[in-house]
Design an enzyme around this catalytic site. Structure first.
Site, short mmCIF file in Angstrom:
data_model
loop_
_atom_site.label_atom_id
_atom_site.label_comp_id
_atom_site.label_asym_id
_atom_site.label_seq_id
_atom_site.Cartn_x
_atom_site.Cartn_y
_atom_site.Cartn_z
N SER A 174 0.88 -1.24 0.05
CA SER A 174 0.05 0.04 -0.02
C SER A 174 0.82 1.14 0.17
O SER A 174 1.97 1.18 -0.64
CB SER A 174 -1.03 -0.14 1.23
OG SER A 174 -1.66 1.15 1.35
N TYR A 190 -4.87 8.07 -6.43
CA TYR A 190 -4.04 6.81 -6.20
C TYR A 190 -4.08 6.49 -4.58
O TYR A 190 -4.21 5.37 -4.25
CB TYR A 190 -2.30 7.46 -6.56
CG TYR A 190 -1.42 6.68 -5.94
CD1 TYR A 190 -1.03 5.20 -6.44
CD2 TYR A 190 -0.51 6.83 -4.78
CE1 TYR A 190 0.00 4.55 -6.04
CE2 TYR A 190 0.41 6.25 -4.27
CZ TYR A 190 0.72 5.22 -4.79
OH TYR A 190 1.84 4.50 -4.00
N LYS A 193 -4.96 3.09 -2.79
CA LYS A 193 -3.97 2.67 -1.59
C LYS A 193 -4.86 2.29 -0.06
O LYS A 193 -4.46 1.61 0.58
CB LYS A 193 -2.68 3.50 -1.44
CG LYS A 193 -1.94 3.54 -2.69
CD LYS A 193 -0.87 2.26 -2.78
CE LYS A 193 -1.26 1.73 -4.04
NZ LYS A 193 -0.38 0.33 -4.15
N1 NAP Z 1 7.94 4.60 -5.02
C1 NAP Z 1 7.14 5.16 -4.26
O1 NAP Z 1 7.45 6.29 -3.62
C2 NAP Z 1 6.00 4.28 -3.38
C3 NAP Z 1 5.48 4.84 -2.13
C4 NAP Z 1 4.49 4.03 -1.43
C5 NAP Z 1 4.19 2.86 -2.20
N2 NAP Z 1 4.51 2.48 -3.27
C6 NAP Z 1 3.79 1.33 -3.99
O2 NAP Z 1 4.98 0.35 -4.18
C7 NAP Z 1 4.49 -0.46 -5.26
C8 NAP Z 1 5.80 -0.54 -6.28
O3 NAP Z 1 5.81 0.58 -6.97
P1 NAP Z 1 7.13 1.39 -7.56
O4 NAP Z 1 7.40 2.44 -6.66
O5 NAP Z 1 8.15 0.35 -7.35
O6 NAP Z 1 6.69 1.63 -8.78
P2 NAP Z 1 7.02 1.50 -10.50
O7 NAP Z 1 8.59 1.44 -10.52
O8 NAP Z 1 6.35 2.14 -11.35
O9 NAP Z 1 6.86 -0.26 -10.65
C9 NAP Z 1 5.64 -0.73 -10.66
C10 NAP Z 1 5.50 -1.91 -11.17
O10 NAP Z 1 4.15 -2.31 -11.24
C11 NAP Z 1 3.82 -2.93 -12.52
N3 NAP Z 1 2.43 -2.70 -13.20
C12 NAP Z 1 1.87 -1.47 -13.57
N4 NAP Z 1 0.90 -1.80 -14.23
C13 NAP Z 1 0.75 -2.80 -14.38
C14 NAP Z 1 -0.11 -3.87 -15.05
N5 NAP Z 1 -1.29 -3.50 -15.71
N6 NAP Z 1 0.14 -5.15 -15.14
C15 NAP Z 1 1.14 -5.91 -14.41
N7 NAP Z 1 2.02 -4.87 -13.86
C16 NAP Z 1 1.76 -3.63 -13.68
C17 NAP Z 1 4.90 -2.09 -13.73
O11 NAP Z 1 5.07 -2.88 -14.61
P3 NAP Z 1 5.28 -2.01 -16.13
O12 NAP Z 1 6.84 -1.49 -16.05
O13 NAP Z 1 5.26 -2.89 -17.06
O14 NAP Z 1 4.47 -0.82 -15.93
C18 NAP Z 1 6.14 -2.33 -12.50
O15 NAP Z 1 6.80 -3.58 -12.45
C19 NAP Z 1 3.43 -0.06 -5.83
O16 NAP Z 1 2.15 -0.56 -5.44
C20 NAP Z 1 3.14 1.50 -5.09
O17 NAP Z 1 1.97 1.96 -4.95
C21 NAP Z 1 5.62 3.08 -3.82
#
Ligand code: NAP
Length: 340
Positions: free
Chosen positions: A164, A204, A208
């Site tokens: 989340s 978003y 979450k």
């Molecule tokens: N980064 C932050 O600051 C942060 C903070 C709080 C929570 N989060 C959470 O952490 C988690 C990971 O995020 P991240 O920061 O690593 O983001 P990210 O770098 O954008 O990675 C997201 C991943 O989800 C995949 N994805 C998106 N749409 C998809 C779909 N339709 N089918 C299958 N896979 C899909 C992406 O694949 P593609 O490359 O193919 O799009 C990528 O592998 C998320 O749930 C996010 O809400 C992140």
């Protein structure tokens, strides 16, 4: 509610909590980049039997696998196709897990951030609510029998980690548009809702919040060796901002600069969701339904903890079951057989 300040984020320095994952099988959704891939690299050093990286893009998935092997020399990772924009893809993925000997951990990590544009999936849902919520909830429920079979056969706890965000606290309360809606998911998914002032930049966080509610609702209905937790990985560098508006990008760039964590650190926070209490049934039991942030069990938002939040949790669960059972009749049967 414990809430991290900028200073806390800056000074966050918890070491990686490792565990011996010998013999364990882990699925990480959205593991071709970002925190999913970083967590996979951490897990690879804990000797699991298998890590399955899901990716919707074969090329990106294979590139991630190569990176993982190059950096960790772990040879038992595989890339499996999963496109969360498609319930059919989720079902195919779930069916494929029949070939696994066991499934110990599902890390529901994939996610999409805020976007300026209203996009709809092939199934007719707004993309973020399908990707961040419905598809991964469908996946979790379809995989529940496999996970419980693993728990019973090997005498272990199995775990769903729903990634989340600390951003869920920004939703102080469901707005009247949602509170009074006959169906929260359908309303949230509609273009009319998306186009209301201010919704594009809070969408978003809404998804979450649903992550936290889902993990709690599922846990409350399970008394077996299956536990679900939700987790805040921290504010980290990743590709999550790829669809943001220029204004939001500018704002997050300042935040990144000020206190953003590296993907590796964010990945280590996800690892905590899997390794905390691992192998100690009493400690694992304590995690049931909990929200994890900063390598700690913390209270989720005041709204989640409130009476209204609890009512919302039940309502969201009922809707989710109704929606997902229509998509796949097995969901209803699984809930009847394995949950209460
Ligand atoms: N980064 C932050 O600051 C942060 C903070 C709080 C929570 N989060 C959470 O952490 C988690 C990971 O995020 P991240 O920061 O690593 O983001 P990210 O770098 O954008 O990675 C997201 C991943 O989800 C995949 N994805 C998106 N749409 C998809 C779909 N339709 N089918 C299958 N896979 C899909 C992406 O694949 P593609 O490359 O193919 O799009 C990528 O592998 C998320 O749930 C996010 O809400 C992140």
């Amino acid at each position: 509610m414990a809430r991290r300040t900028v200073t806390d984020q800056r000074s966050f320095q918890k070491p990686l909590l490792t565990a011996d994952l010998t013999g364990k099988v882990i699925i990480i959704t959205g593991a071709n980049t970002g925190l999913g891939l970083e967590s996979a690299k951490h897990f690879a050093k804990m000797n699991p039997l298998k890590i399955i990286l899901t990716s919707r893009d074969e090329k990106k998935g294979n590139a991630a696998l190569s990176k993982l092997i190059e950096e960790t020399n772990f040879q038992r990772a595989e890339v499996w196709a999963l496109d969360l924009n498609s319930f059919e893809s989720v079902k195919q993925f779930a069916d494929k897990t029949a070939q696994l000997e066991r499934l110990d951990f599902l890390v529901a990590n994939a996610g999409i951030g805020d976007s300026e544009n209203y996009t709809v999936t092939e199934d007719g849902w707004q993309s973020a609510i399908q990707v961040n919520n419905l598809s991964q909830e469908l996946l979790a429920l379809l995989l529940l029998p496999k996970m419980l079979e693993t728990a019973n056969r090997f005498g272990v706890f199995v775990r769903l980690v729903v990634v989340s965000s600390g951003g869920h606290v920004r939703v102080k309360e469901y707005e009247p548009e949602l509170l009074n809606a006959t169906n929260i998911h359908e309303t949230l998914s509609s273009k009319e809702y998306f186009d209301l002032p201010g919704k594009k930049s809070t969408y978003y966080t809404m998804t979450k919040l649903l992550n936290v509610l889902f993990a709690r609702a599922l846990s409350n209905r399970s008394s077996s060796s299956f536990i679900a937790v939700s987790l805040n990985p921290g504010f980290c560098f990743s590709e999550l901002r790829r669809n943001m508006s220029p204004g939001q990008l500018e704002q997050t760039a300042i935040m990144d600069e000020e206190y953003g964590l590296t993907g590796e650190e964010g990945g280590s926070n996800i690892v905590y969701g899997v390794t905390a209490g691992h192998g100690n049934p009493k400690e694992e039991e304590k995690l049931r339904g909990q929200y994890i942030a900063w390598a700690n069990v913390e209270e989720p938002s005041d709204f989640v903890m409130s009476e209204k939040g609890h009512a919302m949790e039940n309502r969201v669960w009922d809707e989710t079951v109704q929606i997902l059972t229509k998509i796949d009749a097995r969901v209803g049967e699984i809930i009847k057989e394995y949950l209460h």
